[in-house]
Motif scaffolding. Structure first.
Motif, PDB file in Angstrom:
ATOM      1  N   CYS A 390      -4.095   3.809 -13.905  1.00  0.00           N
ATOM      2  CA  CYS A 390      -3.534   5.237 -14.189  1.00  0.00           C
ATOM      3  C   CYS A 390      -5.006   5.968 -14.364  1.00  0.00           C
ATOM      4  N   CYS A 404      -0.254   3.402 -23.757  1.00  0.00           N
ATOM      5  CA  CYS A 404       0.067   2.008 -22.864  1.00  0.00           C
ATOM      6  C   CYS A 404       0.584   0.878 -23.660  1.00  0.00           C
ATOM      7  N   CYS A 536       0.459   4.447 -12.098  1.00  0.00           N
ATOM      8  CA  CYS A 536       1.464   4.595 -13.274  1.00  0.00           C
ATOM      9  C   CYS A 536       1.122   5.767 -14.087  1.00  0.00           C
ATOM     10  N   ASP A 537       1.886   6.082 -14.908  1.00  0.00           N
ATOM     11  CA  ASP A 537       1.554   6.875 -16.191  1.00  0.00           C
ATOM     12  C   ASP A 537       2.518   6.750 -17.284  1.00  0.00           C
TER      13      ASP A 537
END
Length: 568
Positions: A390, A404, A536-537
């Motif tokens: 990310c 995360c 991703c995020d």
């Protein structure tokens, strides 16, 4: 010279035939330049050749023999996957050939690997019943007496792969033979295991002690830096250990004092050998290679003499990644070493050499690692890993890390950074947000490092922030998440970092947090490894995995997801 060159020969200046080669004397001693000569009485008046002097046939014969020998050396050994067949690996400096029995690549129990009964009993008591693929392949190969380079992904059981064959021949659990020495006789060191870090060295010692038990654990001596050297020397004198495990600096230091005798050593193991090739280990590794396993009564050693001819030991090298520098070192240090991988045994002679390597492979003028090594591949990674990345601004990276960890519900997190001075700041920010964290790096004392690791393993800390120190040998099977807060320098370092999770078949996730301008580095590592990195995020406590076209997303619970993922 006058008798060879008579008045019948006319000397002409030219560059056809160097007389230094013909008469075995230097050019400067004979004539200032190269010389060509013609016979004045030759009917064709042509230049004389080596053939006319009766030399060519001998030269050609020598060349042919040399080519034949090289062809024999470069022949690769093919290992069949049948137990009944065997492969022949040519001995580089001997005419006879060695037979390498094909390993039982998928053994269902350790009893199939030829281990002694006492050792099998201890394995059973420790709950170890089925060997891993690398253990099934490596143990029989080492027991056959072959020098080996063991390559397998981190967490696949490489330590036991060389530890068990050593205990089969050394110590109280070994095979019973008629030539066993009197137990009251003074013992010498029979095995030396070298590790690049204190943590890895201590981990190896713990593995030995588990199998030996409290009664016999003194036969293994730990020689690592950061500990009291006088106490280690006293323990050597008192316990007379058969196995020594340590870091290059401390082993070389005590060896130089004459208090560590390793000339009669039977085994030399270089764990994480690609790290031991680093320049800072050069002098220490040179001494270890010169003194461990040297034949008794051997005369003065020459650096130009191949190490395999000067030693009488079995050399075993271990790493998750084997760059070409390791291949060159193995061919220089060992005797016809074989490359051992999961379900595969092959000869290193099949690898093309880029030239001779100096002793210890640590020459200051040697080519850089990046110029000579192949990249890490997917085989260097645990098979059950998922890779994500990310993007984040530099000042927001720690907050992205915190989100995360919460999104994945990870309980044991290892975070990698590149600079020691940044570790403390990251730990402070995490603790300020209520997340238990601690730093681990080489500047800490041995006691401080040990304390941090114990707290992390007991679950008192959720996040361990470290540098490349922990990328080698840190064994925490419960670790379920690895985060690269700083990018690794190459695919090999990425592979070693990733290997801290997903150990022994467990699932694991590795996430790389990078800035926008660093994306090309992530793509390059992904290409070198040959695995997919998904963007991703983190939104509302969930991990959103983006599609490559950035138009669709899907919600995923990475650590606890089922085989059927949620749709877009």
């Amino acid at each position: 010279m006058p008798t060879l060159v008579s008045s019948r020969l006319l000397f002409l200046v030219g560059d056809s035939l160097p007389l230094g080669r013909l008469f075995h004397v230097s050019r400067a001693a004979c004539f200032p330049g190269n010389v060509r000569f013609l016979s004045r009485f030759s009917c064709e008046n042509r230049p004389l050749t080596l053939a006319s002097l009766g030399v060519k046939s001998e030269v050609d014969a020598r060349k042919k023999n040399k080519v034949d020998r090289l062809d024999g050396l470069n022949a690769a050994a093919e290992v069949p996957k049948s137990k009944a067949k065997a492969v022949r690996v040519k001995e580089a400096n001997q005419k006879k050939s060695l037979e390498v029995e094909a390993a039982p690549f998928a053994a269902k129990s350790f009893s199939e690997l030829g281990l002694p009964p006492l050792l099998l009993k201890r394995l059973e008591e420790e709950g170890l019943a089925v060997p891993t693929d690398i253990q099934s392949t490596a143990i029989p190969t080492i027991l056959e007496g072959h020098d080996a380079v063991i390559q397998s992904y981190t967490g696949s059981g490489k330590t036991l792969a060389y530890l068990l064959p050593i205990l089969s021949e050394v110590g109280p659990l070994k095979k019973e033979t008629a030539n066993d020495e009197d137990p009251g006789r003074r013992k010498e060191v029979e095995a030396v295991i070298v590790a690049p870090s204190r943590e890895l060295g201590m981990q190896i010692v713990r593995e030995f002690e588990k199998l030996l038990g409290p009664t016999d654990k003194r036969m293994v001596q730990q020689l690592v830096g950061g500990a009291n050297r006088a106490r280690q020397e006293e323990a050597l004198k008192k316990n007379k250990p058969a196995i020594v495990v340590g870091t290059p600096g401390r082993i070389a230091e005590i060896s130089a004092t004459g208090k560590l005798h390793t000339h009669g050593c039977r085994y030399l193991v270089l764990d994480e050998v690609d790290e031991l090739l680093a320049f800072n280990f050069r002098e220490d590794m040179h001494r270890i290679l010169e003194h461990v396993g040297r034949r008794s009564g051997a005369g003065p050693q020459s650096r130009n003499e191949p190490l395999a001819q000067r030693t009488d030991r079995q050399t075993i090298m271990v790493s998750a990644t084997v760059p070409f520098s390791v291949v060159r070192a193995a061919r220089s240090w060992g005797r016809d070493p074989v490359l051992v991988q999961a379900k595969s045994v092959s000869s290193l002679e099949s690898v093309t050499s880029s030239g001779p390597i100096n002793l210890a492979g640590l020459s200051s003028d040697a080519p850089s690692e990046s110029a000579s090594q192949p990249h890490a591949s997917a085989e260097s990674l645990p098979p059950a890993l998922k890779h994500y990345y990310c993007t984040s601004k530099l000042q927001h990276k720690v907050d992205t890390l915190r989100r995360c960890v919460h999104a994945l519900g990870a309980k044991y997190v290892i975070v990698f950074m590149n600079q020691n001075k940044q570790l403390k700041d990251t730990v402070y920010k995490l603790e300020a947000r209520g997340m238990g964290a601690a730093e681990l790096h080489g500047d800490l004392s041995k006691l401080a490092r040990s304390t941090v690791l114990k707290k992390f393993k007991r679950g008192e800390l959720r996040v361990l922030v470290t540098n490349e120190l922990a990328a080698r040998g840190l064994d925490i099977p419960e670790c379920d998440l690895v985060v690269n807060l700083d990018l690794p320098t190459d695919s090999i370092h990425y592979a070693h970092r990733a290997g801290r999770t997903g150990r022994l078949g467990r699932k694991g996730v590795i996430i790389t947090i990078c800035e926008q301008h660093e994306l090309f580095v992530v793509k390059k590592i992904q290409k070198q490894l040959g695995v997919a990195f998904e963007p991703c995020d983190f939104v509302e406590g969930k991990l959103l995995v983006k599609k490559e076209n950035l138009t669709q997303v899907k919600l995923t619970d990475c650590l606890h997801e089922s085989s059927d993922e949620m749709g877009d």
